[in-house]
Motif scaffolding. Structure first.
Motif, PDB file in Angstrom:
ATOM      1  N   ARG A  70      -6.841 -12.074   9.574  1.00 34.10           N
ATOM      2  CA  ARG A  70      -6.080 -11.612  10.736  1.00 34.10           C
ATOM      3  C   ARG A  70      -6.908 -11.664  12.017  1.00 34.10           C
TER       4      ARG A  70
ATOM      5  N   TYR B  42      -1.490   0.936  16.624  1.00 33.19           N
ATOM      6  CA  TYR B  42      -0.670   0.573  15.466  1.00 33.19           C
ATOM      7  C   TYR B  42       0.421   1.615  15.215  1.00 33.19           C
TER       8      TYR B  42
ATOM      9  N   PHE C  47       0.830  -1.205   0.000  1.00 30.08           N
ATOM     10  CA  PHE C  47       0.000   0.000   0.000  1.00 30.08           C
ATOM     11  C   PHE C  47       0.863   1.253   0.000  1.00 30.08           C
TER      12      PHE C  47
ATOM     13  N   TYR D  60      -6.618   0.346  11.395  1.00 37.12           N
ATOM     14  CA  TYR D  60      -7.772   0.069  10.555  1.00 37.12           C
ATOM     15  C   TYR D  60      -8.916   0.969  10.999  1.00 37.12           C
TER      16      TYR D  60
ATOM     17  N   TYR E  77      -7.587   2.496   6.065  1.00 34.97           N
ATOM     18  CA  TYR E  77      -6.453   2.832   6.926  1.00 34.97           C
ATOM     19  C   TYR E  77      -6.594   4.275   7.416  1.00 34.97           C
TER      20      TYR E  77
ATOM     21  N   THR F 290       0.227  -4.880  14.468  1.00 37.24           N
ATOM     22  CA  THR F 290       0.472  -5.916  13.474  1.00 37.24           C
ATOM     23  C   THR F 290       1.534  -6.891  13.971  1.00 37.24           C
TER      24      THR F 290
ATOM     25  N   ASN G  26      -1.129   3.975  12.220  1.00 36.68           N
ATOM     26  CA  ASN G  26      -2.019   3.716  11.086  1.00 36.68           C
ATOM     27  C   ASN G  26      -2.892   2.533  11.470  1.00 36.68           C
TER      28      ASN G  26
HETATM   29  N1  PBE Z   1      -2.360  -1.604   9.388  1.00 34.69           N
HETATM   30  C1  PBE Z   1      -3.312  -0.698   8.781  1.00 34.69           C
HETATM   31  C2  PBE Z   1      -2.106  -2.621   8.343  1.00 34.69           C
HETATM   32  C3  PBE Z   1      -2.366  -1.939   7.078  1.00 34.69           C
HETATM   33  C4  PBE Z   1      -2.805  -0.586   7.446  1.00 34.69           C
HETATM   34  C5  PBE Z   1      -1.199  -0.815   9.679  1.00 34.69           C
HETATM   35  C6  PBE Z   1      -2.891  -2.192  10.577  1.00 34.69           C
HETATM   36  C7  PBE Z   1      -0.784  -3.352   8.395  1.00 34.69           C
HETATM   37  O1  PBE Z   1       0.046  -3.222   7.517  1.00 34.69           O
HETATM   38  O2  PBE Z   1      -0.581  -4.076   9.329  1.00 34.69           O
END
Ligand code: PBE
Length: 273
Positions: free
Chosen positions: A147, A211, A15, A109, A187, A66, A107
């Motif tokens: 996930r 995150y 992304f 969700y 995101y 993550t 970042n």
């Molecule tokens: N996130 C949101 C995802 C994609 C964007 C950061 C949790 C990730 O890459 O783990």
């Protein structure tokens, strides 16, 4: 045979934000080591992490929630943000991986839908979706529905969607317009939430973890290029969420190349050390 050490490799998940940040990290590494740094795009979370651990990849950006969920297999939501980062740091250190910098934004969700629809139905919190979900399709990136965080959202709010649709994250927004999906998991730093008039629903029961974005450095940087590790530390706290959204929008809305956006960022960083 070609002499000299192999180029440094910076990984990126599929992304925009990852394309921009990997090029920023590569730029910093090139300047600090004099070696060329290449980027390896569009890797999944597990693949890119395994590459870092095994030394095929030297650096990439990942997110605390993550790393906790996908790498450590932790499905609980941490109460304390700093403690979660510390826990991840310690686990990574045991694998020979260093956290070179906490960038300064998260970042996460976001569960989002068109504003007009949210207002018409009076939807504000994720739980408000429960009534509508059985008639709706939810869109997410290629990892989401596998996930543990998705399982947590669904279980916490009692959501049962008619169907789940995985797609390239860059297509999620258009899919809300065409009516292909009614809700997305986008995101939070995406540059297009406003442009597409999407409203994020509140995660009032804290189903999602923090995150915070971390620059990770693999064994080769840690052991052979301490100067590179130090150079990456200069990125600590230098990108907040608003800034990240602007960088993402420069690619997704204005059509600039990620490398050009990264170069612009590095020039600004030089101008205000
Ligand atoms: N996130 C949101 C995802 C994609 C964007 C950061 C949790 C990730 O890459 O783990």
């Amino acid at each position: 045979a070609r002499g000299g050490p192999r180029p440094l490799v910076v990984g990126a998940k599929p992304f925009t934000e990852q394309y921009v940040l990997s090029r920023i990290v590569a730029g910093v590494l090139e300047r600090a080591t004099g070696l060329p740094a290449t980027t390896l795009d569009s890797l999944g979370s597990t693949v890119v992490f395994d590459g870092l651990r095994s030394g095929e990849i030297d650096a990439y950006v990942d997110y605390v929630g993550t790393l906790r969920a996908v790498i450590l297999g932790r499905t609980d939501v941490p109460r304390d943000r700093a403690a979660a980062t510390r826990e991840v740091r310690e686990a990574l250190a045991r694998e020979g991986i260093a956290v070179a910098a906490e960038l300064g934004f998260e970042n996460t969700y976001v569960v989002a839908l068109p504003r007009a629809q949210a207002e018409a139905l009076g939807l504000e919190q994720i739980g408000d979706l429960a009534r509508h979900a059985p008639g709706w399709t939810v869109g997410g990136d290629y990892e989401l529905f596998h996930r543990p965080e998705w399982q947590a959202v669904v279980a916490t709010y009692g959501l049962r969607f008619a169907s789940e649709r995985s797609m390239d994250p860059s297509l999620l927004f258009e899919a809300t317009r065409s009516g292909e999906v009614q809700v997305i998991l986008g995101y939070s730093t995406d540059g297009r939430l406003d442009a597409y008039e999407l409203v994020p629903l509140v995660d009032d029961r804290a189903a999602l973890p923090p995150y915070d974005a971390l620059v990770l450095a693999g064994p080769r940087l840690v052991h052979e290029y301490p100067a590179a590790l130090q150079a990456l530390q200069a990125l600590a706290g230098r990108i907040d969420a608003a800034q990240m959204r602007r960088l993402n929008a420069a690619v997704d809305r204005d059509g600039l190349a990620p490398a050009a956006v990264a170069a612009g960022f590095l020039r600004e960083l030089d101008a205000r050390p």
